[in-house]
Design an enzyme around this catalytic site. Sequence first.
Site, PDB file in Angstrom:
ATOM      1  N   SER A 181       0.852  -1.190   0.000  1.00 41.87           N
ATOM      2  CA  SER A 181       0.000   0.000   0.000  1.00 41.87           C
ATOM      3  C   SER A 181       0.887   1.238   0.000  1.00 41.87           C
ATOM      4  O   SER A 181       1.666   1.431  -0.924  1.00 41.87           O
ATOM      5  CB  SER A 181      -0.950  -0.027   1.203  1.00 41.87           C
ATOM      6  OG  SER A 181      -1.852   1.050   1.161  1.00 41.87           O
ATOM      7  N   HIS A 207      -2.731  -1.042  -3.449  1.00 40.41           N
ATOM      8  CA  HIS A 207      -3.924  -0.231  -3.239  1.00 40.41           C
ATOM      9  C   HIS A 207      -3.886   0.996  -4.146  1.00 40.41           C
ATOM     10  O   HIS A 207      -3.019   1.857  -4.013  1.00 40.41           O
ATOM     11  CB  HIS A 207      -4.023   0.213  -1.775  1.00 40.41           C
ATOM     12  CG  HIS A 207      -4.248  -0.915  -0.832  1.00 40.41           C
ATOM     13  ND1 HIS A 207      -3.865  -0.864   0.492  1.00 40.41           N
ATOM     14  CD2 HIS A 207      -4.815  -2.139  -1.009  1.00 40.41           C
ATOM     15  CE1 HIS A 207      -4.194  -2.001   1.089  1.00 40.41           C
ATOM     16  NE2 HIS A 207      -4.769  -2.791   0.202  1.00 40.41           N
ATOM     17  N   ASP A 303      -4.416  -4.790   6.029  1.00 42.26           N
ATOM     18  CA  ASP A 303      -4.839  -5.600   4.890  1.00 42.26           C
ATOM     19  C   ASP A 303      -3.715  -6.544   4.472  1.00 42.26           C
ATOM     20  O   ASP A 303      -2.577  -6.121   4.288  1.00 42.26           O
ATOM     21  CB  ASP A 303      -5.232  -4.694   3.714  1.00 42.26           C
ATOM     22  CG  ASP A 303      -5.862  -5.477   2.571  1.00 42.26           C
ATOM     23  OD1 ASP A 303      -6.547  -6.477   2.855  1.00 42.26           O
ATOM     24  OD2 ASP A 303      -5.684  -5.072   1.408  1.00 42.26           O
TER      25      ASP A 303
END
Length: 368
Positions: A181, A207, A303
């Site tokens: 990310s 992401h 995540d």
Amino acid sequence: MNAKIKVLLVDDSAVVRQVLQQVLERDKNIEVIGAAADPIFAQLRMSKQWPDVIVLDVEMPRMDGITFLKKLMAERPTPVVMCSTLTSKGAQTSMKALAAGAVAVVAKPAVGVKEYLESAAGELIMEIKAAAKANMRNMPAATASAQSMALPAKFSADAVIPLRTGGVIAGANKIAALGTSTGGTQALEYVLTRLPRNCPGIVIVQHMPEKFTAAFAERLNSICELEILEAESGHQVAPGRALIAPGGKHMLLRRSGAQYFVEIMSGPPVNRHRPSVDVLFRSVAQAAGRNALGVIMTGMGDDGAKGLLEMRNAGALTIGQDERSCIVYGMPKEAAKIGAVTREISLERIPQCVLDMGASLTASAQRG
């Protein structure tokens, strides 16, 4: 009590500056120390008080955001969150911002900006908080993540792919799954540009919002030996190829005999992200098991942590990027906390680790 994050807003729209200041100051941990109409005024404001994070528009009079960003990174690297329109042109500009040193890029629509910012403040605030934690010493020329601004409810991977035990076929191709990310575009560029065409097939979740991932994949494809593609349903995962999940969609690994391919699907955001690393990692655990390598890299939040644990429990090799080399040590930290990481290594060692572990997987498959 922790000090507030000092934020400077730079945007030529008075409406955007006003709305941004209002929505950001709703958070008790953020203080807007100034709002400037262009980079020239911003520099005057910064001479009085230096911000922790700068929220910077791309297109402005007198000096555009990219030029200012390059100047800032050369003189005094500071976390910058860029705002870019959600268009094809905006996606290309976002890649330039990431290459110039932006920590994150958030998308805004070409019209209805005021209403959009008011309804989507949560994601921008999350990006600012992640940027404030960025280790700028690890921020070379290229960097960061781009995200859509809506902050949805937090679902688990169960909302997209049911938990089950997968089988493993001896002789199936080896595969590497990477999840990242904030700080991820810089980290992925470092890893992928150092891998040869005979490396394992790779699936990636970074992401990023819709329209941005295609530009990211195109840029990487132009500088890597590997074939880098924005994934489409049915794309085969093959040696020398890396597939990047498209923004706004989940990517799952599927198997047909000893071959792997990907499925692109909708579904609710998982851990507030779509694509989600947890969704990819769970599907890899089920489809590939011990034939896989999982790598969780720089990024804010958790995540991928649970999905990586599922990969490890399925027999996969799992590694996490270490704190020293992360831009934001969040996702690897959360994965390590729950025992999902076999070992942590620096970013510099990840490319060779992919090759070494790929060779060991091949040897294991041949013995099996």
